[in-house]
Design a protein around this motif. Structure first.
Motif, PDB file in Angstrom:
ATOM      1  N   ARG A 138       0.884  -1.175   0.000  1.00 25.49           N
ATOM      2  CA  ARG A 138       0.000   0.000   0.000  1.00 25.49           C
ATOM      3  C   ARG A 138       0.915   1.216   0.000  1.00 25.49           C
ATOM      4  NH1 ARG A 138      -5.179   2.076   2.340  1.00 25.49           N
ATOM      5  NH2 ARG A 138      -4.767   4.259   2.823  1.00 25.49           N
ATOM      6  N   GLY A 139       0.965   1.931  -1.103  1.00 25.20           N
ATOM      7  CA  GLY A 139       1.962   2.989  -1.237  1.00 25.20           C
ATOM      8  C   GLY A 139       3.348   2.373  -1.165  1.00 25.20           C
ATOM      9  N   GLU A 140       4.177   2.857  -0.219  1.00 24.76           N
ATOM     10  CA  GLU A 140       5.524   2.317  -0.042  1.00 24.76           C
ATOM     11  C   GLU A 140       5.578   1.245   1.039  1.00 24.76           C
ATOM     12  OE1 GLU A 140       8.036   3.125  -2.006  1.00 24.76           O
ATOM     13  OE2 GLU A 140       6.706   4.480  -3.103  1.00 24.76           O
ATOM     14  N   GLY A 141       4.486   1.054   1.774  1.00 23.60           N
ATOM     15  CA  GLY A 141       4.492   0.108   2.893  1.00 23.60           C
ATOM     16  C   GLY A 141       3.986  -1.268   2.492  1.00 23.60           C
ATOM     17  N   GLN A 142       4.681  -2.312   2.970  1.00 21.89           N
ATOM     18  CA  GLN A 142       4.283  -3.680   2.635  1.00 21.89           C
ATOM     19  C   GLN A 142       3.097  -4.111   3.489  1.00 21.89           C
ATOM     20  OE1 GLN A 142       7.547  -6.424   2.488  1.00 21.89           O
ATOM     21  NE2 GLN A 142       6.249  -8.240   2.301  1.00 21.89           N
ATOM     22  N   VAL A 143       2.164  -4.810   2.860  1.00 24.65           N
ATOM     23  CA  VAL A 143       0.972  -5.316   3.536  1.00 24.65           C
ATOM     24  C   VAL A 143       1.278  -6.692   4.117  1.00 24.65           C
ATOM     25  CG1 VAL A 143      -1.451  -5.978   3.252  1.00 24.65           C
ATOM     26  CG2 VAL A 143      -0.520  -4.031   1.961  1.00 24.65           C
TER      27      VAL A 143
ATOM     28  N   THR B 225      -2.235   3.948  -3.985  1.00 30.47           N
ATOM     29  CA  THR B 225      -1.830   2.918  -4.944  1.00 30.47           C
ATOM     30  C   THR B 225      -1.553   1.604  -4.219  1.00 30.47           C
ATOM     31  OG1 THR B 225      -0.825   4.560  -6.413  1.00 30.47           O
ATOM     32  CG2 THR B 225      -0.131   2.276  -6.700  1.00 30.47           C
ATOM     33  N   PHE B 226      -2.174   0.526  -4.681  1.00 27.78           N
ATOM     34  CA  PHE B 226      -1.904  -0.829  -4.195  1.00 27.78           C
ATOM     35  C   PHE B 226      -1.161  -1.580  -5.300  1.00 27.78           C
ATOM     36  CE2 PHE B 226      -5.358   0.541  -1.532  1.00 27.78           C
ATOM     37  CZ  PHE B 226      -5.088  -0.034  -0.298  1.00 27.78           C
TER      38      PHE B 226
ATOM     39  N   LEU C  68       6.047  -9.734  -7.617  1.00 25.11           N
ATOM     40  CA  LEU C  68       6.652 -11.056  -7.513  1.00 25.11           C
ATOM     41  C   LEU C  68       7.798 -10.964  -6.513  1.00 25.11           C
ATOM     42  CD1 LEU C  68       6.261 -13.841  -8.996  1.00 25.11           C
ATOM     43  CD2 LEU C  68       8.235 -13.178 -10.401  1.00 25.11           C
ATOM     44  N   ALA C  69       7.814 -11.839  -5.500  1.00 19.96           N
ATOM     45  CA  ALA C  69       8.788 -11.715  -4.409  1.00 19.96           C
ATOM     46  C   ALA C  69      10.221 -11.830  -4.904  1.00 19.96           C
ATOM     47  CB  ALA C  69       8.504 -12.766  -3.337  1.00 19.96           C
TER      48      ALA C  69
ATOM     49  N   ASN D  51       1.247 -17.938  -5.615  1.00 18.18           N
ATOM     50  CA  ASN D  51       0.563 -17.957  -6.919  1.00 18.18           C
ATOM     51  C   ASN D  51      -0.719 -17.113  -6.969  1.00 18.18           C
ATOM     52  OD1 ASN D  51       2.578 -19.555  -7.923  1.00 18.18           O
ATOM     53  ND2 ASN D  51       1.436 -21.471  -7.746  1.00 18.18           N
ATOM     54  N   THR D  52      -1.444 -17.051  -5.879  1.00 21.01           N
ATOM     55  CA  THR D  52      -2.642 -16.209  -5.786  1.00 21.01           C
ATOM     56  C   THR D  52      -2.643 -15.510  -4.436  1.00 21.01           C
ATOM     57  OG1 THR D  52      -3.929 -17.723  -7.170  1.00 21.01           O
ATOM     58  CG2 THR D  52      -5.160 -16.149  -5.841  1.00 21.01           C
ATOM     59  N   SER D  53      -2.959 -14.217  -4.436  1.00 21.55           N
ATOM     60  CA  SER D  53      -2.995 -13.466  -3.179  1.00 21.55           C
ATOM     61  C   SER D  53      -4.114 -12.436  -3.233  1.00 21.55           C
ATOM     62  CB  SER D  53      -1.652 -12.773  -2.926  1.00 21.55           C
ATOM     63  OG  SER D  53      -1.678 -12.090  -1.687  1.00 21.55           O
ATOM     64  N   ASN D  54      -4.877 -12.357  -2.138  1.00 24.98           N
ATOM     65  CA  ASN D  54      -6.023 -11.447  -2.081  1.00 24.98           C
ATOM     66  C   ASN D  54      -5.889 -10.503  -0.895  1.00 24.98           C
ATOM     67  OD1 ASN D  54      -7.867 -12.835  -4.182  1.00 24.98           O
ATOM     68  ND2 ASN D  54      -7.307 -14.496  -2.799  1.00 24.98           N
ATOM     69  N   ILE D  55      -6.276  -9.251  -1.106  1.00 22.52           N
ATOM     70  CA  ILE D  55      -6.371  -8.297  -0.002  1.00 22.52           C
ATOM     71  C   ILE D  55      -7.743  -7.636  -0.060  1.00 22.52           C
ATOM     72  CG2 ILE D  55      -3.895  -7.843   0.161  1.00 22.52           C
ATOM     73  CD1 ILE D  55      -4.385  -5.205  -1.309  1.00 22.52           C
ATOM     74  N   CYS D  56      -8.202  -7.168   1.104  1.00 22.04           N
ATOM     75  CA  CYS D  56      -9.515  -6.541   1.209  1.00 22.04           C
ATOM     76  C   CYS D  56      -9.356  -5.172   1.863  1.00 22.04           C
ATOM     77  CB  CYS D  56     -10.454  -7.427   2.029  1.00 22.04           C
ATOM     78  SG  CYS D  56     -12.119  -6.763   2.227  1.00 22.04           S
ATOM     79  N   ILE D  57      -9.935  -4.142   1.274  1.00 20.07           N
ATOM     80  CA  ILE D  57      -9.936  -2.798   1.862  1.00 20.07           C
ATOM     81  C   ILE D  57     -11.325  -2.568   2.429  1.00 20.07           C
ATOM     82  CG2 ILE D  57      -9.648  -0.331   1.455  1.00 20.07           C
ATOM     83  CD1 ILE D  57      -8.179  -2.652  -1.069  1.00 20.07           C
TER      84      ILE D  57
END
Length: 250
Positions: free
Chosen positions: A69-74, A100-101, A105-106, A83-89
């Motif tokens: 989220r911006g410059e900060g890691q969630v 900006t979200f 790739l790690a 392979n799949t990742s979900n976030i909820c606001i």
């Protein structure tokens, strides 16, 4: 002997390659977020939650994903990284507008895809409601507002569109502020000024009451100082005269 030496060298190189395999290339790997394969803007309203789902494409192995989220890691749970990742606001609010979200790739953060939130909301207005000004002084009415999309704004005086007078009225405006400055206010400037903001999502009005007060009498400093000196000397002479009278009687 030369051939044997070269064969031995090739064998050593092959052995090193077996012991230290090169990491797989990230070439050809792609990400998508909510079925978008390129950066995009997501329009929404305050309140309801929104979900962002990031997927890896063209991968032959498990790939770890990161969210920012911006410059900060969630922070993500262990089962929500591969392979799949979900976030909820949740809930979405006005402060999320323009944020900006980014899914990355790690092992190769250059492989990424970004989403910009476009949170739309009607105008919200604020500002000091009552202003007292002495006649002849300058007055400034400041109307603060927030709106997305950007709104149109204007000033009214006593419910009528304000007629601007050259060299007396000055307007300043940006995306979050509308300011009216009045030079040397007069009694005729008394009244209710309305800051009116209009946007496709609604309108907003903020009223300001300008009260022009009578001029306060101004005394010249020199006259005040002279009066103080005269009074002080009068008191001093009075005290001296009373002392002389006291000694004569005694």
């Amino acid at each position: 002997p030369g051939q044997v030496s070269r064969a031995a060298f090739v064998g050593r190189v092959q052995l090193r390659m077996l012991k230290c395999p090169c990491p797989p290339s990230s070439a050809g790997l792609e990400l998508s977020v909510n079925n978008h394969a390129a950066d995009f803007t997501l329009s929404t309203r305050p309140g309801p939650a929104i979900s962002l789902s990031c997927l890896v494409h063209n991968s032959s192995q498990a790939e770890e994903l990161l969210w920012y989220r911006g410059e900060g890691q969630v922070a993500l749970k262990d089962g929500n990284k591969v392979n799949t990742s979900n976030i909820c606001i949740s809930p979405v609010n006005e402060s999320d507008n323009g944020v900006t979200f980014t899914c990355k790739l790690a092992r190769d953060k250059s492989v990424q895809l970004s989403v910009v939130l476009d949170v739309q909301f009607p105008p919200h207005l604020s500002g000091e409601e009552t202003l007292h000004k002495e006649e002849g002084k300058d007055a400034t009415l400041t109307c603060n507002f927030k709106s997305n999309p950007q709104a149109q704004s204007t000033w009214l005086k006593d419910s009528q569109v304000l007629t601007l007078q050259q060299n007396r009225h000055e307007l300043y405006q940006n995306s979050e502020l509308l300011r009216l400055s009045i030079r040397k206010v007069q009694k005729s400037d008394n009244g209710t000024y309305s800051c009116v903001v209009q946007s496709p999502l609604g309108n907003g009005t903020r009223e300001f009451h300008l009260i022009v007060e009578d001029k306060k009498p101004v005394f010249p400093k020199e006259a005040v100082i002279a009066a103080v000196v005269v009074v002080s000397l009068t008191i001093l002479f009075g005290i001296v005269a009373r002392k002389d009278h006291f000694f004569k009687v005694w």
